[in-house]
Design an enzyme around this catalytic site. Structure first.
Site, short mmCIF file in Angstrom:
data_model
loop_
_atom_site.label_atom_id
_atom_site.label_comp_id
_atom_site.label_asym_id
_atom_site.label_seq_id
_atom_site.Cartn_x
_atom_site.Cartn_y
_atom_site.Cartn_z
N GLU A 204 0.85 -1.16 -0.21
CA GLU A 204 0.08 -0.13 0.00
C GLU A 204 0.90 1.21 0.04
OE1 GLU A 204 -2.36 -0.43 3.50
OE2 GLU A 204 -3.82 -1.76 2.69
N HIS A 207 0.47 3.79 3.04
CA HIS A 207 0.51 3.43 4.42
C HIS A 207 1.82 3.34 5.00
CE1 HIS A 207 -0.72 0.80 8.06
NE2 HIS A 207 0.50 0.70 7.93
#
Ligand SMILES: C[C@@H](N)C(=O)N[C@H](C)C(=O)O
Ligand SMILES: [Zn+2]
Length: 235
Positions: A204, A207
């Site tokens: 991700e 993140h």
């Protein structure tokens, strides 16, 4: 990747004893020319929960789980609020200051997430590449992780290889597709966050975990709990 296998889960009885407090933290502008907020009361410990918007209003918020614009298609937070450990917030403020010098800034999608919400997410998507298993907890549950992107000075998001919570290869750091601009923007976000003490995850691009996240316990207090009231009038 971000699942916490290998880390020590916090026993439930320890979690329920934790009564964190968000203290008011007053800021004022530094003399002109220096855009970083000056904290009048430095939080007493790295573990203290702070309201990011109250301490640095330059950082934009789009708390997706406080809206229906998220993969759950429902509002799972009662309020739009970014709570973080001071250890993470202070690093984010420094990253914002560095980006501001290039005419850019940060926009945050998620910060502290109660464990009960993690369980809801896991029911919808039990895939630990994209949602941490609540049996171990997410670093978001420790108020030690942040989901965010880059914006220009008008607040417009810079192009990235995928959208937020696009749970596909396009969101992986190793994905080489998409435009050159998207690749460059992802690189800038990751480099900036790493320079300021955050760790990316491979699946991700948005993140980041603050270094030392292990020091902070998992919480399950609601985002709008009375004890979390922040006195914004002191700003
Ligand atoms: C759900 C997504 N935004 C996210 O934060 N995933 C990580 C892996 C997590 O749940 O900790
Ligand atoms: Zn996240």
């Amino acid at each position: 990747q971000s699942s916490e296998s290998g880390s020590n889960p916090v026993p439930m009885d320890v979690k329920s004893e934790v009564k964190p407090e968000v203290k008011p933290t007053a800021i004022s502008a530094k003399p002109s020319g220096d855009p970083e907020p000056m904290l009048e009361r430095i939080p007493s410990s790295p573990a203290q929960l702070v309201d990011l918007q109250a301490i640095d209003p330059r950082i934009r918020l789009d708390i997706r789980y406080a809206t229906t614009n998220n993969f759950l298609k429902q509002k799972v937070y009662p309020v739009s609020r970014c709570l973080l450990r001071w250890a993470a917030a202070e690093k984010l403020i420094k990253a914002q200051t560095e980006l501001a010098k290039q005419g850019l800034g940060l926009k945050v999608y998620d910060c502290y997430r109660p464990l009960s919400v993690q369980k809801q997410m896991w029911q919808v998507l039990p895939d630990d590449r994209y949602v941490a298993n609540p049996a171990n907890g997410s670093r978001h549950n420790r108020a030690s992780a942040v989901d965010l992107t880059l914006v220009d000075r008008t607040g417009k998001e810079l192009e990235m290889p995928s959208g937020f919570d696009d749970f596909s290869q396009r969101s992986h750091l190793g994905y080489q597709g998409g435009s050159q601009a998207a690749q460059k923007n992802r690189r800038l976000l990751v480099d900036t966050m790493q320079r300021h003490g955050f760790l990316p995850i491979q699946t991700e691009w948005w993140h980041f975990d603050v270094k030392g996240w292990q020091d902070f316990p998992i919480l399950d207090i609601p985002l709008d709990a009375a004890s979390l009231t922040v006195d914004r009038s002191k700003n």
